[in-house]
Design an enzyme around this catalytic site. Structure first.
Site, PDB file in Angstrom:
ATOM      1  N   ASP A  11      64.083  48.106 122.421  1.00 52.85           N
ATOM      2  CA  ASP A  11      63.555  48.867 121.613  1.00 52.85           C
ATOM      3  C   ASP A  11      61.956  48.744 121.933  1.00 52.85           C
ATOM      4  O   ASP A  11      61.374  49.223 121.608  1.00 52.85           O
ATOM      5  CB  ASP A  11      63.828  47.407 120.446  1.00 52.85           C
ATOM      6  CG  ASP A  11      65.153  47.518 120.011  1.00 52.85           C
ATOM      7  OD1 ASP A  11      66.115  48.379 120.220  1.00 52.85           O
ATOM      8  OD2 ASP A  11      65.774  47.256 118.629  1.00 52.85           O
ATOM      9  N   TYR A  14      61.330  51.439 124.259  1.00 62.10           N
ATOM     10  CA  TYR A  14      61.467  52.236 123.418  1.00 62.10           C
ATOM     11  C   TYR A  14      59.825  52.461 122.417  1.00 62.10           C
ATOM     12  O   TYR A  14      59.396  53.726 122.563  1.00 62.10           O
ATOM     13  CB  TYR A  14      62.626  52.451 122.377  1.00 62.10           C
ATOM     14  CG  TYR A  14      61.657  53.568 121.413  1.00 62.10           C
ATOM     15  CD1 TYR A  14      62.536  54.893 121.941  1.00 62.10           C
ATOM     16  CD2 TYR A  14      61.457  53.373 120.288  1.00 62.10           C
ATOM     17  CE1 TYR A  14      62.360  55.845 120.996  1.00 62.10           C
ATOM     18  CE2 TYR A  14      60.765  54.807 119.060  1.00 62.10           C
ATOM     19  CZ  TYR A  14      61.571  55.551 119.774  1.00 62.10           C
ATOM     20  OH  TYR A  14      61.382  56.895 118.578  1.00 62.10           O
ATOM     21  N   LEU A  32      82.742  68.334  93.996  1.00 68.80           N
ATOM     22  CA  LEU A  32      84.378  68.612  94.664  1.00 68.80           C
ATOM     23  C   LEU A  32      85.423  68.111  93.574  1.00 68.80           C
ATOM     24  O   LEU A  32      84.813  67.662  93.341  1.00 68.80           O
ATOM     25  CB  LEU A  32      84.632  67.647  95.703  1.00 68.80           C
ATOM     26  CG  LEU A  32      83.484  68.686  97.385  1.00 68.80           C
ATOM     27  CD1 LEU A  32      83.882  67.412  98.254  1.00 68.80           C
ATOM     28  CD2 LEU A  32      83.752  69.667  97.591  1.00 68.80           C
ATOM     29  N   GLU A  88      88.256  64.748 106.834  1.00 67.85           N
ATOM     30  CA  GLU A  88      86.757  64.679 107.017  1.00 67.85           C
ATOM     31  C   GLU A  88      86.622  62.849 106.232  1.00 67.85           C
ATOM     32  O   GLU A  88      86.977  63.184 104.368  1.00 67.85           O
ATOM     33  CB  GLU A  88      85.626  64.713 107.150  1.00 67.85           C
ATOM     34  CG  GLU A  88      85.034  65.549 106.699  1.00 67.85           C
ATOM     35  CD  GLU A  88      83.965  66.846 106.966  1.00 67.85           C
ATOM     36  OE1 GLU A  88      85.092  67.664 107.127  1.00 67.85           O
ATOM     37  OE2 GLU A  88      83.505  67.078 105.713  1.00 67.85           O
ATOM     38  N   LYS A 123      84.865  60.819 102.664  1.00 64.84           N
ATOM     39  CA  LYS A 123      83.961  61.540 101.311  1.00 64.84           C
ATOM     40  C   LYS A 123      82.529  60.043 101.664  1.00 64.84           C
ATOM     41  O   LYS A 123      83.009  59.293 101.261  1.00 64.84           O
ATOM     42  CB  LYS A 123      84.413  61.547  99.829  1.00 64.84           C
ATOM     43  CG  LYS A 123      84.012  62.071  98.874  1.00 64.84           C
ATOM     44  CD  LYS A 123      84.227  62.301  97.927  1.00 64.84           C
ATOM     45  CE  LYS A 123      83.947  63.037  96.891  1.00 64.84           C
ATOM     46  NZ  LYS A 123      82.370  62.233  96.541  1.00 64.84           N
ATOM     47  N   ASP A 160      79.639  57.788 100.509  1.00 66.68           N
ATOM     48  CA  ASP A 160      79.036  57.526  99.153  1.00 66.68           C
ATOM     49  C   ASP A 160      77.664  57.160  99.147  1.00 66.68           C
ATOM     50  O   ASP A 160      77.635  55.704  99.912  1.00 66.68           O
ATOM     51  CB  ASP A 160      80.174  55.702  98.942  1.00 66.68           C
ATOM     52  CG  ASP A 160      79.909  56.219  97.277  1.00 66.68           C
ATOM     53  OD1 ASP A 160      79.401  57.197  96.572  1.00 66.68           O
ATOM     54  OD2 ASP A 160      80.384  54.652  96.999  1.00 66.68           O
ATOM     55  N   TYR A 219      78.089  67.638 106.990  1.00 68.28           N
ATOM     56  CA  TYR A 219      78.950  67.652 106.785  1.00 68.28           C
ATOM     57  C   TYR A 219      79.790  69.464 106.081  1.00 68.28           C
ATOM     58  O   TYR A 219      80.437  69.361 106.012  1.00 68.28           O
ATOM     59  CB  TYR A 219      80.194  67.178 105.745  1.00 68.28           C
ATOM     60  CG  TYR A 219      78.908  66.544 104.439  1.00 68.28           C
ATOM     61  CD1 TYR A 219      78.959  67.963 103.565  1.00 68.28           C
ATOM     62  CD2 TYR A 219      78.789  65.462 104.055  1.00 68.28           C
ATOM     63  CE1 TYR A 219      78.253  67.493 101.935  1.00 68.28           C
ATOM     64  CE2 TYR A 219      78.660  65.333 103.116  1.00 68.28           C
ATOM     65  CZ  TYR A 219      77.933  65.870 102.331  1.00 68.28           C
ATOM     66  OH  TYR A 219      77.541  65.489 100.991  1.00 68.28           O
ATOM     67  N   LYS A 245      90.287  60.510  96.567  1.00 65.16           N
ATOM     68  CA  LYS A 245      89.360  59.406  96.153  1.00 65.16           C
ATOM     69  C   LYS A 245      90.156  58.206  96.550  1.00 65.16           C
ATOM     70  O   LYS A 245      91.590  57.857  95.380  1.00 65.16           O
ATOM     71  CB  LYS A 245      89.188  59.277  94.499  1.00 65.16           C
ATOM     72  CG  LYS A 245      87.935  60.444  93.912  1.00 65.16           C
ATOM     73  CD  LYS A 245      86.490  60.673  94.338  1.00 65.16           C
ATOM     74  CE  LYS A 245      86.075  59.355  93.231  1.00 65.16           C
ATOM     75  NZ  LYS A 245      84.269  59.480  93.621  1.00 65.16           N
ATOM     76  N   CYS A 298      66.525  24.606  76.640  1.00 64.52           N
ATOM     77  CA  CYS A 298      67.222  24.536  77.727  1.00 64.52           C
ATOM     78  C   CYS A 298      68.929  23.990  77.644  1.00 64.52           C
ATOM     79  O   CYS A 298      68.977  23.247  76.805  1.00 64.52           O
ATOM     80  CB  CYS A 298      66.881  23.347  79.108  1.00 64.52           C
ATOM     81  SG  CYS A 298      68.022  23.389  80.184  1.00 64.52           S
ATOM     82  N   CYS A 344      69.756  19.688  78.583  1.00 65.82           N
ATOM     83  CA  CYS A 344      68.097  19.166  78.637  1.00 65.82           C
ATOM     84  C   CYS A 344      67.420  19.360  77.316  1.00 65.82           C
ATOM     85  O   CYS A 344      67.634  18.371  76.684  1.00 65.82           O
ATOM     86  CB  CYS A 344      67.797  18.425  79.454  1.00 65.82           C
ATOM     87  SG  CYS A 344      66.841  19.973  79.931  1.00 65.82           S
ATOM     88  N   CYS A 375      62.941  26.337  82.603  1.00 66.81           N
ATOM     89  CA  CYS A 375      63.428  24.774  82.305  1.00 66.81           C
ATOM     90  C   CYS A 375      62.583  23.904  82.942  1.00 66.81           C
ATOM     91  O   CYS A 375      62.530  24.197  83.832  1.00 66.81           O
ATOM     92  CB  CYS A 375      65.110  23.941  81.810  1.00 66.81           C
ATOM     93  SG  CYS A 375      64.643  22.013  82.242  1.00 66.81           S
ATOM     94  N   CYS A 406      65.843  17.085  84.641  1.00 68.72           N
ATOM     95  CA  CYS A 406      67.316  18.300  84.056  1.00 68.72           C
ATOM     96  C   CYS A 406      68.554  17.740  85.005  1.00 68.72           C
ATOM     97  O   CYS A 406      68.025  18.410  86.030  1.00 68.72           O
ATOM     98  CB  CYS A 406      66.872  19.723  83.813  1.00 68.72           C
ATOM     99  SG  CYS A 406      67.800  20.291  83.171  1.00 68.72           S
TER     100      CYS A 406
HETATM  101  S1  IVH Z   1      81.937  68.880 101.379  1.00 69.65           S
HETATM  102  C1  IVH Z   1      81.144  72.813  98.946  1.00 69.65           C
HETATM  103  N1  IVH Z   1      82.174  66.872 102.711  1.00 69.65           N
HETATM  104  O1  IVH Z   1      80.731  64.393  97.649  1.00 69.65           O
HETATM  105  C2  IVH Z   1      81.470  71.491  98.796  1.00 69.65           C
HETATM  106  N2  IVH Z   1      80.632  66.486 100.734  1.00 69.65           N
HETATM  107  O2  IVH Z   1      82.019  65.582  95.190  1.00 69.65           O
HETATM  108  C3  IVH Z   1      80.481  70.874  99.693  1.00 69.65           C
HETATM  109  N3  IVH Z   1      80.158  64.258  99.716  1.00 69.65           N
HETATM  110  O3  IVH Z   1      77.959  66.039  96.304  1.00 69.65           O
HETATM  111  C4  IVH Z   1      80.682  69.372  99.727  1.00 69.65           C
HETATM  112  N4  IVH Z   1      81.307  63.404 101.307  1.00 69.65           N
HETATM  113  O4  IVH Z   1      77.647  65.216  97.744  1.00 69.65           O
HETATM  114  C5  IVH Z   1      81.553  67.235 101.450  1.00 69.65           C
HETATM  115  N5  IVH Z   1      82.420  65.016 103.314  1.00 69.65           N
HETATM  116  C6  IVH Z   1      81.925  65.622 102.969  1.00 69.65           C
HETATM  117  C7  IVH Z   1      81.376  64.408 102.086  1.00 69.65           C
HETATM  118  C8  IVH Z   1      81.299  65.567 100.620  1.00 69.65           C
HETATM  119  C9  IVH Z   1      80.395  63.147 100.608  1.00 69.65           C
HETATM  120  C10 IVH Z   1      79.702  64.252  99.016  1.00 69.65           C
HETATM  121  C11 IVH Z   1      78.844  65.114  98.588  1.00 69.65           C
HETATM  122  C12 IVH Z   1      79.565  66.431  97.500  1.00 69.65           C
HETATM  123  C13 IVH Z   1      80.188  64.841  96.433  1.00 69.65           C
HETATM  124  C14 IVH Z   1      81.193  65.914  95.492  1.00 69.65           C
END
Ligand code: IVH
Length: 700
Positions: free
Chosen positions: A55, A58, A105, A135, A137, A139, A248, A344, A438, A441, A456, A461
């Protein structure tokens, strides 16, 4: 993005520039090289997780570039690494129209749902078998990024899907989003891409620790933290939060004159590779292409098991029809594409009923309301009570006794009430009334003007004395096993233990006569108490329970002194020179060390054999990892990845993001992959097992 030759060239260039910079001979002519080199190191750090320079190096090169640019403003380019830094505050976030609406989705929760999705897709396309790209999802908070002529020009939040908030400046603070990318090499002029902004678990934990130290309620999950950060009006605060991003989806592109659609934009998997190759963090390493839904289901289930080992939160997998022509054929409903579905994972949210509220007095006298809930399983544990922090929090969330409430437990984060489900009210719900005195006490409670907490202030106490001892012996503090909350309370009631020094002068003979205390448990307790005298200084500082001093600040303080009582000599101003110590924290430390009783307590503890010296400099092997870097790979036989990483940090070591020349130890478990191969090649990395690791930190 970088050919082998280019990488070699940039690595050589780095060494030359570092040398020249040291000699003070860097000049205007090196500006392009400096920028290229810095961009390359950002890419190695933020995308590949495999830094090549320290670091410090850099920072030195960055400062050199900054200096040249300040002296020659005409030479600054929009995509210079210095251009991420923003001056001043954002007034408003203007509205930004997405080029293509941001749809969400459709969700699925089990293999039958996925089989159904596949059946429909096959029916609509008339195909026997479909190729899918799968791939994670991610969060976090979704974002849309616009590039024109290879330059990042606009970043926006999802908003209502048609238009969102323009948050370009904040997005520039995210180092894994490149300010320029070579789309033109693929014949592309304008490109809109979609992705997710995340905060990784360890940064989230640090952030929550910090706000808890400040007496504020923590955020319920990393998703809220990431999405919320995007809308902060101070970009320098955004930079501090260390957001990350995955991209993505290419939602729109236009072609440069005379160019044809590149083959990379004929299917999803190749589009992810293209994004990766030009410097984005796409799920290139996490994605997998399968023919048919059965293999897809297997991959999703396998990923769910690994979920907790990832450095960031994912809440499922996304399954996408790979071929773009097929995607077009399948089209969209008004809400979501027919060519993709989210799978999910088991929810970390659940609903329960708020049965009542208990008020607990903490070691600082703060009275904390604790919601008592109908027990409910969430994220693998049963939850029946949750702190609801303070009166303002209750008002803000409009919580009432009898309410149905939504609970979340994200990863190893303490469960939180996300909200009450007001629509489900029957009218019989009752207001939560805060006590005036409290609960332990009975003395009158006080609240300072700028605080949300009732306290308190009776120094005698009993609740506070007990809580101070409980905190002192707890796992993250002095870690005296065998004590436990119930025993502390029992000993206190029986007058066997009245204060912290009393732990070290316990009368074991008296305890021996008590029910439930055999010789073995007494021996264990005695040993644990003795061992705790050797705990490192930062644990002792944290154990003292000084207001606003959490584990992170305790480490900062421990590192700053040779002996704990040296802190007595520092003024609030001097204390504020320490990392992340603001006026409030400095004031609290100063206040603590100005109090004669506290100094007496510390002197007493030293006499009893506790370590008030900073031993780090003296120790080498037994439990001290200062200046040592670690990385874990594969499944460890007994430790969770998060536990092992915490042990490294507790012992003063550092976790690296990837295998590099900076790595000292690679701790290897079962099914270790490419990291192990890489470490072997490097020759300089010590490759050890979990057992050897435990020995190294003195736990075996
Ligand atoms: S594709 C038209 N790929 O999940 C399709 N979404 O519940 C575009 N998300 O609004 C979405 N990982 O914010 C896609 N690998 C992934 C994702 C992803 C997270 C989120 C995204 C989307 C939401 C849908």
């Amino acid at each position: 993005m970088y050919s082998k030759e280019k990488i070699k060239e940039l690595q050589k260039l780095t060494n030359e520039l570092v040398k020249k910079n040291k000699a003070g001979s860097i000049s205007k002519k090196e500006i392009v090289q400096l920028r290229d080199t810095l961009r390359y190191h950002e890419y190695r750090y933020y995308i590949l997780n495999d830094p090549l320079v320290s670091d410090f190096e850099y920072d030195q090169l960055y400062k050199a570039l900054e200096k040249i640019e300040n002296e020659n403003p005409g030479l600054v380019t929009n995509d210079s690494p210095t251009q991420r830094v923003a001056k001043g505050l954002t007034k408003d976030f203007p509205t930004a129209q997405h080029l293509v609406p941001m749809l969400s989705l459709d969700n699925s929760y089990n293999s039958d749902d996925l089989i159904d999705f596949d059946r429909k897709a096959r029916e609509l396309t008339g195909l026997k078998e479909i190729e899918y790209c799968v791939e994670p999802k991610f969060d976090g908070g979704s974002i849309s990024l616009l590039y024109e002529n290879d330059l990042f020009v606009r970043g926006a939040t999802r908003g209502d899907g048609v238009e969102g908030d323009e948050v370009t400046t904040n997005i520039k603070q995210i180092r894994s989003i490149p300010l320029s990318a070579a789309f033109s090499e693929y014949g592309l002029l304008q490109v809109e891409i979609r992705g997710e902004v995340l905060i990784n678990k360890s940064n989230f934990k640090k952030y929550n620790e910090k706000i808890i130290e400040e007496g504020l309620p923590p955020l319920a999950n990393p998703r809220n933290a990431a999405a919320g950060t995007l809308r902060i009006k101070d970009p320098s605060e955004v930079a501090k939060r260390n957001l990350e991003a995955f991209v993505y989806h290419v939602s729109y592109f236009s072609l440069l004159k005379g160019k044809k659609v590149p083959k990379e934009l004929t299917n999803h998997s190749d589009s992810l590779k293209m994004l990766w190759d030009i410097g984005f963090r796409s799920p290139e390493k996490e994605k997998k292409v399968f023919k048919g839904i059965d293999a897809v289901i297997k991959y999703c289930n396998g990923f769910e098991v690994k979920r907790d080992d990832l450095p960031y939160e994912i809440d499922g997998m996304v399954i996408k029809v790979n071929d773009f022509a097929l995607q077009d054929k399948l089209g969209m409903t008004s809400h979501h594409p027919r060519w993709a579905i989210a799978y999910k994972f088991k929810a970390r949210q659940a609903t329960s009923k708020l049965l009542g509220v208990e008020f607990q007095v903490g070691r600082t006298g703060a009275v904390t309301p604790v919601a008592k809930l109908e027990p409910v399983g969430v994220g693998g544990v049963t939850v029946s009570s949750i702190s609801i922090h303070n009166e303002d929090y209750i008002k803000e969330k409009d919580l009432r006794i009898g309410d149905a409430v939504l609970i979340e437990r994200a990863g190893d984060v303490i469960p939180q009430i996300v909200k009450s489900l007001a629509d489900a009210r029957t009218g019989k719900e009752k207001k939560i009334v805060f006590p005036k005195t409290c609960p332990v006490c009975d003395s009158k409670l006080f609240k300072e003007e700028d605080e949300a907490v009732w306290r308190c202030i009776n120094i005698e106490c009993p609740a506070q004395a007990v809580e101070r001892i409980i905190h002192f012996v707890s796992k993250d503090a002095m870690d005296i096993r065998g004590f436990g909350d119930a025993n502390v309370r029992k000993f206190y009631e029986l007058d066997l233990l009245k204060d912290i020094p009393g732990i070290y002068t316990l009368d074991f003979k008296k305890i021996g006569g008590m029910e439930g205390f055999g010789q073995k448990s007494i021996d264990n307790l005695q040993l644990a108490i003795d061992n705790s005298k050797k705990q490192p200084l930062h644990r002792l500082i944290y154990a003292l329970g000084i207001r606003f001093i959490g584990e992170t600040t305790a480490k900062t303080l421990a590192q700053a002194v040779n002996h704990l009582l040296d802190l007595k000599k520092l003024s609030p101003e001097e204390l504020q020179n320490l990392e992340d110590v603001g006026p409030k924290v400095a004031g609290s430390i100063y206040h603590f060390f100005s109090n004669k009783d506290n100094i007496k307590l510390l002197e007493q503890l030293e006499k009893l054999g506790l370590q008030l010296k900073n031993q780090k400099k003296e120790m080498t092997s037994s439990g001290n990892l200062k200046d040592q870097t670690f990385l874990f790979t594969g499944t460890l036989p007994t430790l969770k990845r998060s536990e092992a990483e915490a042990m490294v940090e507790e012992n003063g070591g550092q976790i690296l993001g990837g295998v590099s020349a900076k790595l000292n130890y690679l701790v290897v478990g079962e099914d270790a992959g490419s990291k192990l191969d890489k470490a072997k090649k490097l020759n300089t990395v010590k490759i050890i097992s979990e057992d050897e690791f435990l020995k190294l930190i003195g736990k075996k």
